[in-house]
Design a protein around this motif. Structure first.
Motif, PDB file in Angstrom:
ATOM      1  N   PRO A 311     -17.494   5.656 -28.726  1.00  0.00           N
ATOM      2  CA  PRO A 311     -17.497   4.287 -29.272  1.00  0.00           C
ATOM      3  C   PRO A 311     -18.844   3.874 -29.869  1.00  0.00           C
ATOM      4  N   SER A 312     -19.936   4.155 -29.177  1.00  0.00           N
ATOM      5  CA  SER A 312     -21.230   3.756 -29.718  1.00  0.00           C
ATOM      6  C   SER A 312     -21.650   4.644 -30.883  1.00  0.00           C
ATOM      7  N   ILE A 313     -21.408   5.943 -30.782  1.00  0.00           N
ATOM      8  CA  ILE A 313     -21.786   6.862 -31.850  1.00  0.00           C
ATOM      9  C   ILE A 313     -21.045   6.529 -33.143  1.00  0.00           C
ATOM     10  N   VAL A 314     -19.729   6.361 -33.042  1.00  0.00           N
ATOM     11  CA  VAL A 314     -18.920   6.192 -34.244  1.00  0.00           C
ATOM     12  C   VAL A 314     -19.019   4.775 -34.807  1.00  0.00           C
ATOM     13  N   SER A 315     -18.979   3.748 -33.960  1.00  0.00           N
ATOM     14  CA  SER A 315     -19.022   2.385 -34.498  1.00  0.00           C
ATOM     15  C   SER A 315     -20.360   2.089 -35.178  1.00  0.00           C
ATOM     16  N   SER A 316     -21.417   2.757 -34.751  1.00  0.00           N
ATOM     17  CA  SER A 316     -22.715   2.543 -35.394  1.00  0.00           C
ATOM     18  C   SER A 316     -22.971   3.482 -36.568  1.00  0.00           C
ATOM     19  N   GLY A 317     -22.198   4.571 -36.642  1.00  0.00           N
ATOM     20  CA  GLY A 317     -22.486   5.559 -37.676  1.00  0.00           C
ATOM     21  C   GLY A 317     -21.458   5.706 -38.766  1.00  0.00           C
ATOM     22  N   ALA A 318     -20.238   5.213 -38.545  1.00  0.00           N
ATOM     23  CA  ALA A 318     -19.178   5.389 -39.551  1.00  0.00           C
ATOM     24  C   ALA A 318     -19.294   4.352 -40.652  1.00  0.00           C
ATOM     25  N   GLY A 319     -18.718   4.669 -41.792  1.00  0.00           N
ATOM     26  CA  GLY A 319     -18.609   3.721 -42.881  1.00  0.00           C
ATOM     27  C   GLY A 319     -19.770   3.761 -43.857  1.00  0.00           C
ATOM     28  N   VAL A 320     -19.775   2.799 -44.762  1.00  0.00           N
ATOM     29  CA  VAL A 320     -20.730   2.729 -45.869  1.00  0.00           C
ATOM     30  C   VAL A 320     -22.105   2.311 -45.369  1.00  0.00           C
TER      31      VAL A 320
END
Length: 323
Positions: A311-320
């Motif tokens: 959750p922390s890795i992806v929510s902070s790293g995904a997207g534009v």
């Protein structure tokens, strides 16, 4: 670094011929000694998984585009080209992506809206750091194409699919995308009757994507075997996460399922069940999913993050804007 302006009108492809040539308003460089020895590369990082061979337009010239007309002209160019999208481009109709292209958003400004970016009969394509909104069909469609990397995009509001992959496409990685505000999200294999084209193809890696309240097809898989779904964040997914259907084999590994009642299952609609193996996932206020059959391990090496950190890795790293 040198960027070539692409604010021009062309009826056909762009030609790059001499160091100081101007063709149809496009000034291009052919590698003369006056320029830096190392060509600029727009895309950031390298793909992991089945799409690892994708380099897109790396090594080709860089052009900046800010309109549908400019984008189409750049995509019609033969050979490697790196296309930097500097604003939101509203499409009136689907736009085809040709081989050896990188389409990369500039900062947080680049976007595609209104219609589909269609990767059809192409090889070696990178789509990165773009905001896709409000397509009248799919946001990104991939068909009859190979060696594709779709990475760090923000995708929402598509009338049909967010990122659909079908019709004998192969060797693709879909990574670090933020998918939200849409129901049908990622389809892999469009029809139960398309086995003659799809069997032995549709090898796709889905990793570090943020499925943020999406409804279904995260992904829904036909025929692809193995398909690798790993280190994704399923955040309040409404209908279901992953569906393995006809002749598919899906490895669901190291994902985090939050507030997702149906993380994964076999079969969907009229499609019979495929095989699905789940391991090392975290289920937080979520169901445990349905699995069955056997699935081969992926044919590549990969780095698996601990599922409880996803959750922390992806929510902070995904997207534009996060590359």
């Amino acid at each position: 670094m040198r960027r070539t302006s692409a604010r021009f009108r062309l009826g056909s492809a762009v030609a790059v011929v001499t160091a100081a040539a101007t063709v149809g308003g496009l000034t291009a460089w052919n590698g003369a000694a006056a320029e830096p020895e190392a060509a600029e590369t727009l895309q950031v990082g390298t793909p992991e998984g089945y799409g690892a061979a994708a380099t897109g337009g790396a090594g080709g010239d860089v052009v900046q585009v800010a309109s549908e007309e400019e984008l189409v002209a750049a995509l019609e160019t033969e050979g490697a080209l790196q296309i930097e999208v500097t604003s939101n481009i509203a499409l009136g109709d689907s736009v085809d992506v040709t081989s050896n292209k990188s389409i990369v958003g500039s900062g947080t400004s680049g976007g595609i809206s209104g219609a589909t970016l269609n990767v059809s009969e192409a090889d070696n394509v990178v789509i990165q750091n773009l905001t896709f909104t409000g397509s009248n069909d799919d946001a990104i469609n991939v068909e009859y194409s190979t060696n594709v990397w779709i990475d760090h995009n923000d995708v929402s509001g598509a009338a049909d699919g967010g990122i659909d992959i079908k019709r004998a496409s192969d060797n693709i990685t879909v990574s670090w995308n933020h998918m939200h505000d849409q129901d049908k999200n990622m389809l892999l294999g469009h029809d139960d009757g398309n086995g003659s084209e799809d069997s032995g193809k549709l090898h796709v890696s889905y990793h570090h994507n943020w499925f943020d309240g999406t409804g279904q097809r995260n992904p829904r898989v036909r025929f692809g075997n193995p398909v690798h779904v790993y280190n994704n964040f399923y955040d309040g997914v409404g209908s279901y996460g992953v569906a393995s259907t006809i002749d598919a084999g899906v490895l669901v590994e190291g994902n985090y399922f939050l507030d997702t009642e149906d993380p994964f299952h076999l079969g969907e609609g009229d499609s019979p069940g495929g095989a699905l193996v789940a391991r090392d996932n975290v289920f937080d206020n979520s169901g445990e999913g349905q699995q069955g059959g056997s699935v081969s391990d992926p044919s590549y090496s990969y780095n698996l993050d601990p599922a409880d950190q996803i959750p922390s890795i992806v929510s902070s790293g995904a997207g534009v804007g996060n590359i």
